[in-house]
Design an enzyme around this catalytic site. Structure first.
Site, short mmCIF file in Angstrom:
data_model
loop_
_atom_site.label_atom_id
_atom_site.label_comp_id
_atom_site.label_asym_id
_atom_site.label_seq_id
_atom_site.Cartn_x
_atom_site.Cartn_y
_atom_site.Cartn_z
N SER A 171 42.78 38.94 36.90
CA SER A 171 43.76 37.89 37.07
C SER A 171 44.34 37.48 35.71
O SER A 171 44.78 38.34 34.94
CB SER A 171 43.10 36.70 37.78
OG SER A 171 44.05 35.78 38.25
N ASP A 227 47.30 42.14 47.20
CA ASP A 227 47.05 41.10 46.20
C ASP A 227 48.37 40.51 45.72
O ASP A 227 49.27 41.23 45.28
CB ASP A 227 46.28 41.72 45.02
CG ASP A 227 45.92 40.71 43.95
OD1 ASP A 227 46.39 39.56 43.99
OD2 ASP A 227 45.14 41.09 43.04
N ASP A 289 42.89 39.24 48.94
CA ASP A 289 42.84 40.54 48.27
C ASP A 289 42.73 40.40 46.76
O ASP A 289 42.41 41.36 46.06
CB ASP A 289 44.10 41.36 48.61
CG ASP A 289 44.06 41.92 50.02
OD1 ASP A 289 42.99 41.89 50.65
OD2 ASP A 289 45.12 42.38 50.50
N HIS A 290 43.01 39.20 46.26
CA HIS A 290 42.94 38.97 44.81
C HIS A 290 41.52 38.69 44.34
O HIS A 290 41.19 38.95 43.18
CB HIS A 290 43.85 37.79 44.44
CG HIS A 290 43.92 37.52 42.97
ND1 HIS A 290 44.40 38.44 42.07
CD2 HIS A 290 43.55 36.43 42.23
CE1 HIS A 290 44.33 37.93 40.84
NE2 HIS A 290 43.81 36.73 40.91
#
Length: 346
Positions: A171, A227, A289-290
């Site tokens: 991230s 994501d 999904d992240h």
């Protein structure tokens, strides 16, 4: 029905051969190594551990499996800006590993809404017209993290020699990891720097992405299915000079299937950084999904946005005027020695 099943299996096999990145190689070296990706994903997951003692002594719940025996040398916590990174030595890979923490899962939605930040000119030598995301750039360059990471790498190399350096993060941590890897190559002149990130956002314009590719030609950005974060800040096709643009190379992890047969693949994307056949081929609309990559959790243990816990009074640490914490030790010191010895930060 049996014939149809065989046909489905044959079609699926063709898809896997075309898309899977597990055996994708150049003439000389593999572009993507699935085992290395999972190993670095485990290191990245561990950085979300709330208890600094467990993380620093590598005794946390996530500190095992492919990362067992890892030695943390420097752990940096920028309390003011809610940032964290660590540097250590992986004996099995004979490498220094640098890991940056991303945004805590409880604040991801708010963080996503703040991703539309302005670009600034990159002041690196030989990179005219390169523009980068001001927030991500500052998070690495203008905080405690940069000095702490460089100090940790120097300590590791003083003891273990000119070992390769592997930089990773998830991230926003992936964005900082990217700036760190480029910094180590361009400004510190280090060789053997490997970069692999997970679910990172775009961090610069197309000119920057081109320079980045020249300096880190084997960098990998792993993206997961739908994501949302790799789609941000948005890519505007009609404004090529101003828009944000990913650097190559992406590896898109997603599922393919025919009938009842479903398989997860790691698809190697092209060298453009914006391959329309990879994550850009789907809508980026999933926070779920992240926070999981390659089956490994990427969310924080703490219920708060920046909660830090350390219960062990034997750990010595240094705190600067802004309240940032640096846990540091001499490379090669065991956990037992760490608890019994009085060591100093440098």
């Amino acid at each position: 029905m049996e014939r149809r099943g065989w046909l489905q299996a044959a079609v699926l096999l063709c898809l896997l051969l075309l898309c899977s990145g597990r055996e994708f190689k150049t003439e000389h070296t593999p572009i993507y190594n699935s085992t290395l990706a999972r190993t670095l994903a485990e290191y990245t997951s561990a950085v979300y551990t709330a208890d600094l003692t467990q993380l620093f002594t590598w005794t946390c719940e996530r500190c095992g499996d492919l990362t067992e025996g890892f030695e943390v040398i420097e752990l940096i916590v920028d309390v003011k800006n809610c940032l964290q990174a660590y540097v250590g030595f992986a004996s099995d890979m004979n490498a220094a590993v640098v890991v940056f923490r991303g945004t805590q899962h409880t604040s991801i939605q708010n963080w996503i809404e703040d991703l539309f930040w302005k670009q600034l000119d990159l002041d690196y030598p030989g990179m005219p017209q390169a523009k980068v995301h001001s927030g991500f750039y500052s998070a690495y360059h203008n905080t405690t993290l940069r000095n702490g990471v460089v100090n940790g790498i120097q300590k590791a190399r003083e003891v273990y020699g000119n070992i390769p350096i592997m930089v990773t993060g998830h991230s926003m941590g992936g964005a900082m990891a990217s700036f760190c890897a480029l910094d180590l190559v361009v400004n510190y002149g280090l060789n053997d720097v490997t970069l692999m990130t997970f679910g990172q956002p775009r961090i610069g314009n197309a000119v920057f992405a081109s320079y980045f590719k020249c300096h880190l030609p084997n960098a990998i950005r792993v993206t997961n299915d739908h994501d949302i974060v790799p789609h941000l800040p948005p890519y505007y096709h009609y404004f090529p000079q101003k828009t944000y643009h990913h650097f190559p190379r992406e590896v898109w992890v997603h599922t393919v299937g025919v009938g009842n047969i479903v398989y997860s693949i790691e698809q190697i994307c092209d060298e453009s950084g914006e391959d329309p056949n990879c994550s850009r081929s789907v809508s980026g609309n999933s926070v779920q999904d992240h926070i999981e990559y390659l089956g490994i959790s990427m969310h924080g243990e703490s219920p708060g946005t920046c909660r830090i816990v350390t219960a062990d009074s034997t750990l010595q640490y240094k705190m600067d005027k802004d309240g940032s914490i640096v846990l540091s030790k001499k490379p090669g010191l065991s956990v037992d020695q760490l608890h019994s010895a009085h060591w100093a930060n440098s």
